[in-house]
Design an enzyme around this catalytic site. Structure first.
Site, PDB file in Angstrom:
ATOM      1  N   HIS A  31       6.076 -13.078  -2.926  1.00  0.00           N
ATOM      2  CA  HIS A  31       5.653 -11.632  -3.033  1.00  0.00           C
ATOM      3  C   HIS A  31       6.682 -10.677  -2.525  1.00  0.00           C
ATOM      4  O   HIS A  31       7.331 -11.004  -1.544  1.00  0.00           O
ATOM      5  CB  HIS A  31       4.426 -11.641  -2.120  1.00  0.00           C
ATOM      6  N   MET A  35       8.781  -0.564  -1.390  1.00  0.00           N
ATOM      7  CA  MET A  35       8.307   0.445  -0.779  1.00  0.00           C
ATOM      8  C   MET A  35       9.342   1.642  -0.958  1.00  0.00           C
ATOM      9  O   MET A  35      10.529   1.348  -0.739  1.00  0.00           O
ATOM     10  CB  MET A  35       7.884   0.450   0.715  1.00  0.00           C
ATOM     11  N   HIS A  64       5.231  -5.850  -5.621  1.00  0.00           N
ATOM     12  CA  HIS A  64       4.042  -5.176  -5.500  1.00  0.00           C
ATOM     13  C   HIS A  64       4.718  -3.929  -5.267  1.00  0.00           C
ATOM     14  O   HIS A  64       5.372  -3.617  -4.324  1.00  0.00           O
ATOM     15  CB  HIS A  64       3.506  -5.843  -4.309  1.00  0.00           C
ATOM     16  N   MET A 134      -5.685  -4.856  -1.146  1.00  0.00           N
ATOM     17  CA  MET A 134      -5.084  -4.575   0.045  1.00  0.00           C
ATOM     18  C   MET A 134      -5.715  -4.648   1.143  1.00  0.00           C
ATOM     19  O   MET A 134      -7.038  -4.189   1.097  1.00  0.00           O
ATOM     20  CB  MET A 134      -4.380  -3.157   0.051  1.00  0.00           C
ATOM     21  N   PHE A 140       3.245  -1.717   6.079  1.00  0.00           N
ATOM     22  CA  PHE A 140       3.923  -2.497   7.067  1.00  0.00           C
ATOM     23  C   PHE A 140       3.576  -3.626   7.077  1.00  0.00           C
ATOM     24  O   PHE A 140       2.108  -4.052   6.779  1.00  0.00           O
ATOM     25  CB  PHE A 140       3.908  -1.799   8.294  1.00  0.00           C
ATOM     26  N   GLY A 173      -2.282  -8.746   3.177  1.00  0.00           N
ATOM     27  CA  GLY A 173      -2.380  -8.306   4.351  1.00  0.00           C
ATOM     28  C   GLY A 173      -2.896  -8.652   5.695  1.00  0.00           C
ATOM     29  O   GLY A 173      -4.478  -8.934   5.386  1.00  0.00           O
ATOM     30  N   GLY A 174      -2.273  -9.077   6.679  1.00  0.00           N
ATOM     31  CA  GLY A 174      -3.313  -9.725   7.794  1.00  0.00           C
ATOM     32  C   GLY A 174      -3.931 -11.126   7.499  1.00  0.00           C
ATOM     33  O   GLY A 174      -4.522 -11.637   8.163  1.00  0.00           O
ATOM     34  N   SER A 195       4.033 -12.300   7.829  1.00  0.00           N
ATOM     35  CA  SER A 195       4.333 -12.783   9.067  1.00  0.00           C
ATOM     36  C   SER A 195       3.951 -13.970   9.471  1.00  0.00           C
ATOM     37  O   SER A 195       4.256 -14.597  10.149  1.00  0.00           O
ATOM     38  CB  SER A 195       4.062 -11.382  10.323  1.00  0.00           C
TER      39      SER A 195
HETATM   40  C1  DX5 Z   1       2.050  -4.453   3.285  1.00  0.00           C
HETATM   41  C2  DX5 Z   1       2.589  -5.364   2.241  1.00  0.00           C
HETATM   42  C3  DX5 Z   1       2.237  -6.723   2.579  1.00  0.00           C
HETATM   43  C4  DX5 Z   1       2.926  -7.341   3.823  1.00  0.00           C
HETATM   44  C5  DX5 Z   1       1.891  -8.441   4.433  1.00  0.00           C
HETATM   45  O1  DX5 Z   1       2.014  -3.145   2.916  1.00  0.00           O
HETATM   46  O2  DX5 Z   1       2.029  -5.035   1.068  1.00  0.00           O
HETATM   47  O3  DX5 Z   1       2.566  -7.842   1.520  1.00  0.00           O
HETATM   48  O4  DX5 Z   1       4.214  -7.808   3.802  1.00  0.00           O
HETATM   49  O5  DX5 Z   1       2.621  -8.741   5.686  1.00  0.00           O
HETATM   50  P1  DX5 Z   1       1.660  -9.330   6.719  1.00  0.00           P
HETATM   51  O6  DX5 Z   1       1.051 -10.713   6.094  1.00  0.00           O
HETATM   52  O7  DX5 Z   1       2.367  -9.537   7.968  1.00  0.00           O
HETATM   53  O8  DX5 Z   1       0.450  -8.548   6.734  1.00  0.00           O
HETATM   54 ZN    ZN Z   2       2.313  -6.459  -0.664  1.00  0.00          ZN
END
Ligand code: DX5
Ligand code: ZN
Length: 216
Positions: A31, A35, A64, A134, A140, A173-174, A195
């Protein structure tokens, strides 16, 4: 069995190819979070990095695009070797972008933010290959999972199954060992994890553990 998509946003960018190598055996897609500092309040990477990565890995590059003007960069991403680009519904009618992605033989993704209702993407379900939810406000890595998004995933799963549409449901996300089973139970096919994978000492083990927690 679903798929695991480590997000390179959580990588050490100074050794990107080596970082990718650590997940190749245990993940399904890579992925790539793009940004622009406008659509989201953070700046990351773009097509030049995809171009450098392409000859270094056979992994599917799942791009993305968190950018205000994806139309300006689609050709660059296609030429760089992106397998799919995923664009935000919040930007307006995505159909012209879909047509261009198809012309480039890229797979087509559509993404919605946590506050965007599922209704916004329903008119496009038969035009896309991937629908990305999302589960944090984009911008972030390392944010907490928003469980209210699961209702939308469940609703989309029911519609996609009922209509037998070839659309993969992805969530971003998360995602970690606690939230992966919730997302999988709601019907997600692809789990993005930044992460939770690249923050772990053994990235392969982290991918396997997330997969087992979700679908084991
Ligand atoms: C957030 C990104 C995610 C992010 C996920 O804007 O689109 O892909 O990298 O990171 P984690 O898994 O740490 O939430
Ligand atoms: Zn993403």
């Amino acid at each position: 069995m679903g798929k695991i998509a480590p997000s390179i946003l959580a990588c050490d960018f100074s050794q990107l190819a080596a970082e990718v190598e650590t997940v190749t055996a245990d993940a399904d897609l890579l992925h790539v979070d793009v940004m622009d500092g406008h659509f989201v309040p953070n700046l990351s990477i773009g097509a030049p990095v995809v171009k450098c990565l392409r000859p270094r890995t056979d992994m599917y590059l799942d791009c993305h695009l968190m950018i205000d003007n994806p139309g300006d960069l689609l050709d660059q991403f296609a030429t760089a070797g992106a397998n799919s680009c995923t664009v935000h519904i919040e930007l307006g009618d995505p159909r012209p972008l879909f047509d261009r992605m198809r012309a480039h033989n890229m797979r087509v993704g559509l993404v919605l933010n946590p506050d965007t209702p599922l209704d916004a993407v329903l008119p496009h379900l038969d035009e896309i290959d991937m629908l990305l939810f999302m589960s944090v406000h984009p911008g972030f890595g390392g944010q907490a999972f928003l469980p209210e998004v699961l209702d939308k995933v469940r609703a989309a799963r029911a519609i996609v199954d009922e209509r037998q549409l070839p659309v993969e449901l992805e969530i971003d996300g998360g995602i970690n060992l606690e939230t992966a089973p919730l997302a999988a139970a709601a019907g997600a096919d692809i789990l993005v994890a930044g992460s939770a994978v690249f923050g772990a000492p053994d990235r392969g083990a982290a991918c396997r553990a997330i997969r087992a927690a979700a679908w084991g």
